[in-house]
Design a protein around this motif. Structure first.
Motif, PDB file in Angstrom:
ATOM      1  N   PRO A 267       0.835  -1.221   0.000  1.00 37.94           N
ATOM      2  CA  PRO A 267       0.000   0.000   0.000  1.00 37.94           C
ATOM      3  C   PRO A 267       0.853   1.247   0.000  1.00 37.94           C
ATOM      4  N   ASP A 268       0.331   2.254  -0.697  1.00 36.74           N
ATOM      5  CA  ASP A 268       0.991   3.552  -0.810  1.00 36.74           C
ATOM      6  C   ASP A 268       0.702   4.365   0.457  1.00 36.74           C
ATOM      7  N   GLN A 269       1.741   4.821   1.130  1.00 41.37           N
ATOM      8  CA  GLN A 269       1.585   5.570   2.380  1.00 41.37           C
ATOM      9  C   GLN A 269       0.917   6.908   2.158  1.00 41.37           C
ATOM     10  N   SER A 270       1.213   7.561   1.075  1.00 41.25           N
ATOM     11  CA  SER A 270       0.622   8.892   0.797  1.00 41.25           C
ATOM     12  C   SER A 270      -0.874   8.784   0.544  1.00 41.25           C
ATOM     13  N   THR A 271      -1.188   7.760  -0.227  1.00 41.93           N
ATOM     14  CA  THR A 271      -2.630   7.568  -0.524  1.00 41.93           C
ATOM     15  C   THR A 271      -3.388   7.251   0.759  1.00 41.93           C
ATOM     16  N   HIS A 272      -2.760   6.474   1.600  1.00 42.46           N
ATOM     17  CA  HIS A 272      -3.391   6.115   2.873  1.00 42.46           C
ATOM     18  C   HIS A 272      -3.597   7.346   3.751  1.00 42.46           C
ATOM     19  N   LEU A 273      -2.594   8.236   3.743  1.00 45.00           N
ATOM     20  CA  LEU A 273      -2.714   9.466   4.528  1.00 45.00           C
ATOM     21  C   LEU A 273      -3.821  10.352   4.002  1.00 45.00           C
ATOM     22  N   LEU A 274      -3.882  10.441   2.657  1.00 49.21           N
ATOM     23  CA  LEU A 274      -4.911  11.288   2.039  1.00 49.21           C
ATOM     24  C   LEU A 274      -6.302  10.781   2.354  1.00 49.21           C
ATOM     25  N   MET A 275      -6.439   9.459   2.333  1.00 46.20           N
ATOM     26  CA  MET A 275      -7.753   8.878   2.628  1.00 46.20           C
ATOM     27  C   MET A 275      -8.140   9.109   4.092  1.00 46.20           C
ATOM     28  N   ASN A 276      -7.157   9.008   4.959  1.00 50.50           N
ATOM     29  CA  ASN A 276      -7.454   9.261   6.382  1.00 50.50           C
ATOM     30  C   ASN A 276      -7.896  10.700   6.625  1.00 50.50           C
ATOM     31  N   VAL A 277      -7.174  11.607   5.943  1.00 53.40           N
ATOM     32  CA  VAL A 277      -7.521  13.027   6.091  1.00 53.40           C
ATOM     33  C   VAL A 277      -8.909  13.304   5.543  1.00 53.40           C
ATOM     34  N   ALA A 278      -9.159  12.662   4.382  1.00 49.94           N
ATOM     35  CA  ALA A 278     -10.486  12.883   3.773  1.00 49.94           C
ATOM     36  C   ALA A 278     -11.591  12.326   4.664  1.00 49.94           C
ATOM     37  N   GLY A 279     -11.346  11.158   5.259  1.00 43.93           N
ATOM     38  CA  GLY A 279     -12.369  10.584   6.157  1.00 43.93           C
ATOM     39  C   GLY A 279     -12.598  11.435   7.388  1.00 43.93           C
ATOM     40  N   ALA A 280     -11.474  11.886   7.951  1.00 45.59           N
ATOM     41  CA  ALA A 280     -11.614  12.749   9.123  1.00 45.59           C
ATOM     42  C   ALA A 280     -12.343  14.038   8.779  1.00 45.59           C
ATOM     43  N   GLY A 281     -12.024  14.552   7.590  1.00 44.34           N
ATOM     44  CA  GLY A 281     -12.710  15.792   7.179  1.00 44.34           C
ATOM     45  C   GLY A 281     -14.200  15.566   6.979  1.00 44.34           C
ATOM     46  N   ALA A 282     -14.498  14.405   6.355  1.00 50.65           N
ATOM     47  CA  ALA A 282     -15.928  14.127   6.131  1.00 50.65           C
ATOM     48  C   ALA A 282     -16.664  13.968   7.454  1.00 50.65           C
ATOM     49  N   ALA A 283     -16.018  13.244   8.404  1.00 44.38           N
ATOM     50  CA  ALA A 283     -16.663  13.073   9.715  1.00 44.38           C
ATOM     51  C   ALA A 283     -16.845  14.410  10.420  1.00 44.38           C
ATOM     52  N   THR A 284     -15.827  15.248  10.286  1.00 44.77           N
ATOM     53  CA  THR A 284     -15.922  16.567  10.923  1.00 44.77           C
ATOM     54  C   THR A 284     -17.030  17.387  10.306  1.00 44.77           C
ATOM     55  N   VAL A 285     -17.101  17.312   8.968  1.00 42.68           N
ATOM     56  CA  VAL A 285     -18.154  18.067   8.265  1.00 42.68           C
ATOM     57  C   VAL A 285     -19.533  17.566   8.685  1.00 42.68           C
ATOM     58  N   ALA A 286     -19.647  16.215   8.774  1.00 42.16           N
ATOM     59  CA  ALA A 286     -20.943  15.657   9.183  1.00 42.16           C
ATOM     60  C   ALA A 286     -21.309  16.092  10.596  1.00 42.16           C
ATOM     61  N   LEU A 287     -20.313  16.070  11.474  1.00 39.79           N
ATOM     62  CA  LEU A 287     -20.577  16.506  12.844  1.00 39.79           C
ATOM     63  C   LEU A 287     -20.971  17.975  12.890  1.00 39.79           C
ATOM     64  N   MET A 288     -20.274  18.775  12.104  1.00 38.77           N
ATOM     65  CA  MET A 288     -20.580  20.197  12.060  1.00 38.77           C
ATOM     66  C   MET A 288     -21.984  20.440  11.511  1.00 38.77           C
ATOM     67  N   LEU A 289     -22.320  19.655  10.481  1.00 38.84           N
ATOM     68  CA  LEU A 289     -23.671  19.802   9.915  1.00 38.84           C
ATOM     69  C   LEU A 289     -24.735  19.427  10.940  1.00 38.84           C
ATOM     70  N   MET A 290     -24.466  18.361  11.707  1.00 34.78           N
ATOM     71  CA  MET A 290     -25.432  17.948  12.724  1.00 34.78           C
ATOM     72  C   MET A 290     -25.565  19.011  13.809  1.00 34.78           C
TER      73      MET A 290
END
Length: 698
Positions: free
Chosen positions: A78-101
């Motif tokens: 697995p590519d470490q950069s891609t993994h980091l990007l996906m983690n950041v994107a997931g965290a951002g999505a969760a944060t956005v969802a929490l903020m929306l709620m």
């Protein structure tokens, strides 16, 4: 929003903050205060995560060439950069969802709060525009805001009163210290409620009910005062009408019995405290009933109104004139002299003044009416015995009736001897009631004889044998029986005893032809069932109606002549005979006399007593005999005591007599014994001109 927290800016605050308050609709306020800040926060979070993601990708490009060979060798790792990007994107999505709620919850909460605030604001505005007048004042008493009801009641507009002191509504009709009291209670309690007079823009003064409430700041300092009031003019008018009905006579406008008692009680208390005297004058109009019967009750009401006005003009402002009821008035005099003689003179002066003004003729719709009155006076206070209100009125009543007995149109003062007489009369009445129950009453019979000495009948006379006082004179107890109503049971008893005796005599040849006369009082005769009572007594006793003679006085004819004629006719049809007693002493009327079904006329003893010395009495006796003969009535003279009286009466045409010359009233047994030997006794009396007993009232 709550009205208790609703504060208005003062004039200085409005000048410092000229911008209008936010009056936007709720949706606009929702976007401005909730959605816009939440959206900005959300955009900032998204930009932050984008920045983090971009920074990670750049770092990965610098090391890419070096690790290219290695990645080719390990393509499955697995590519470490891609993994980091996906983690950041997931965290951002969760944060956005929490903020929306969070934003959604906040929006909903804000919307509810704003709707509640808007509802409270509307309710406050509605309450402010209520039927009660509302005004908002600053701490200096300056008017800041009013509602429409305020304008309707006072006549001012908001523009006319804004920033003016509330004292423009004050009226001089209030007590001077009232406003100081209001200010002091507001400062101490924060509230004042009461009734006072106020003034409209037009200058009209009116009553209002005012409620003032102080509004304080968070630090407890007074900032505003909210006042609400209503116009209570109609309420006060209703109270006045109720008081008028409760305490004043509707016809004359004078105090009634209830208010009289209060004022008289106050006068008694005041006289005791201030050591002065007072007087009560009870005024009763003479012959007022005759006016009502002849001219009608409307004329009687007019007379009462005119006389009330006259009497009021004779009194001082401190004195009280009240209508006790009917044709009776009461005057309460206060602040008379402490000296008993002077206070009596002052009361007499007022009483004589009232007699004079009431004696003046009154014009009643074209009719000139002359009225008189009888006045009873009693004194109270200094120099007089302490008595109750009831006793005071009783004393005045006794004095008034003493004035009526003296011939009317008279003034009499209460005398303690009157009270003693009343007490004696009350005791006598009580003894009579007990005597009637115990059988202490009995009949005495006085013979009635013809000119030839033949016994034709007797008159039944009521006697009372008191257990302590012996025989009580009829002149003493008969008037008390008339006044108390005891004459009715006594009359029934006499009638029953007489009828039973007639039934017994019917079986005795010596007495079977005798008649028995029974006196009937006016009150007894006017009982609605009098005819039925007589018929029932005759049936129960078995007496012959033709042997019963009822003696009526002329006073029976005063009221309801038609009923008198009807009752007499009904009893005559049964066989009962009637004798007119005391003829010539009362209301003699030839019109009435010819209509009455009489069988006999009795010459009163007052004419017989002086028939020898007074030509007028002789002429009256002669006229009575002639009238009776013309009407085919028999004549009997009572009170015959001498042979000379008998001779004069015989020459005038009277042939039947009753009196002490022939026999005194005697008990039944004595009468029967005397009757059996009557012939020798009568001859001896006539020859010797003797009297068997002294005269006494029957």
């Amino acid at each position: 929003m709550n009205t208790s927290n609703w504060v208005l800016p003062t004039s200085k605050e409005e000048e410092a903050s000229p911008l209008p308050c936010d009056q936007s609709d709720p949706p606009v306020r929702l976007v401005r205060h909730v959605l816009l800040p939440s959206a900005v926060s959300l955009v900032a979070v998204v930009l932050l995560f984008v920045f983090i993601a971009a920074h990670g990708l750049t770092a990965g490009d610098d090391a890419g060439l070096t690790a290219l060979a290695g990645r080719v060798q390990a393509q499955d790792r697995p590519d470490q950069s891609t993994h980091l990007l996906m983690n950041v994107a997931g965290a951002g999505a969760a944060t956005v969802a929490l903020m929306l709620m969070v934003m959604y919850v906040r929006v909903r909460d804000a919307e509810v709060r704003m709707r509640r605030a808007d509802t409270a604001l509307r309710l406050a505005a509605t309450a402010f525009e209520s039927q009660d007048a509302i005004m908002v004042l600053d701490e200096q008493g300056t008017i800041l805001q009013v509602n429409q009801a305020f304008c309707d009641i006072t006549g001012y507009t908001l523009q006319e009163v804004r920033y003016l002191p509330a004292s423009i509504l004050q009226s001089d009709a209030n007590e001077p210290h009232l406003y100081d009291t209001i200010g002091r209670q507001l400062a101490e309690r924060g509230r004042w409620v009461g009734d006072l007079w106020s003034q409209r823009k037009s200058g009209e003064v009116y009553p209002k009910r005012l409620s003032l409430t102080m509004v304080r700041s968070a630090h407890g300092e007074p900032t505003y005062c909210v006042g609400s009031f209503t116009d209570i003019t109609e309420h006060k008018q209703a109270e006045a009408r109720i008081e008028q009905l409760a305490f004043y006579d509707s016809l004359t406008g004078l105090p009634n019995r209830r208010l009289l008692q209060e004022r008289l009680l106050q006068a008694l208390q005041t006289s005791a405290l201030e050591a002065h005297a007072g007087a009560v004058l009870l005024i009763d109009l003479d012959e007022f009933k005759a006016l009502n019967d002849t001219l009608g009750h409307d004329m009687g009401d007019q007379l009462l109104q005119q006389l009330a006005t006259r009497m009021q003009a004779c009194l001082r402002e401190r004195d009280t004139l009240a209508r006790l009821g009917g044709d009776e008035f009461v005057v309460v005099l206060q602040a008379l002299s402490a000296d008993p003689q002077e206070s009596a003179a002052q009361a007499r002066e007022v009483g004589e003044r009232l007699l004079n003004v009431l004696a003046r003729p009154c014009q009643l719709e074209g009719h000139e009416h002359h009225s008189t009155c009888s006045i009873g006076v009693t004194l109270f206070g200094a120099g007089h015995a302490l008595v109750s209100l009831e006793e005071l009125m009783k004393q005045a009543d006794l004095a008034m009736y003493e004035g009526k007995s003296a011939g009317r149109n008279a003034l009499r003062f209460f005398d303690p001897a009157m009270q003693a007489a009343i007490s004696q009369r009350t005791a006598l009445e009580a003894d009579m009631r007990r005597g009637l129950q115990r059988g202490e009453f009995l009949l005495h019979l006085q013979p009635q004889v013809e000119d030839d000495g033949r016994l034709v009948g007797a008159e039944a006379l009521l006697r009372w044998r008191h257990p302590q006082h012996g025989l009580v004179s009829p002149a003493e107890f008969i008037p008390v029986a008339e006044q108390s109503g005891l004459i009715l049971p006594l009359g029934d008893w006499v009638l029953m005893q007489a009828c039973q005796q007639l039934a017994i005599w019917a079986r005795n040849p010596v007495f079977k032809d005798l008649t028995l006369s029974v006196n009937v009082s006016v009150r007894q005769f006017h009982q609605p069932d009098f005819v039925d009572q007589v018929v029932m007594v005759l049936q129960r006793s078995g007496a012959n109606p033709r042997r019963l003679k009822l003696e009526l006085t002329e006073s029976v004819l005063i009221d309801d002549v038609e009923a008198v004629v009807t009752r007499m006719g009904a009893l005559k049809a049964c066989g009962v005979r009637f004798s007119l007693d005391d003829f010539g002493t009362g209301y003699s009327s030839l019109t009435y006399l010819k209509r009455l079904p009489l069988s006999q006329v009795k010459i009163d003893q007052s004419f017989v007593r002086h028939i020898l010395s007074d030509p007028s009495d002789a002429a009256i006796a002669r006229s009575i005999v002639a009238l009776a003969q013309a009407l085919q009535l028999s004549v009997i003279a009572e009170g015959v005591e001498t042979r000379a009286q008998r001779e004069v009466l015989r020459r005038l045409g009277c042939t039947t007599y009753q009196g002490y010359l022939f026999g005194a009233p005697m008990a039944l047994a004595a009468f029967e014994t005397w009757a059996q030997a009557r012939q020798p006794a009568l001859n001896e009396a006539l020859d010797g001109q003797v009297m068997l007993a002294p005269s006494s009232p029957s």
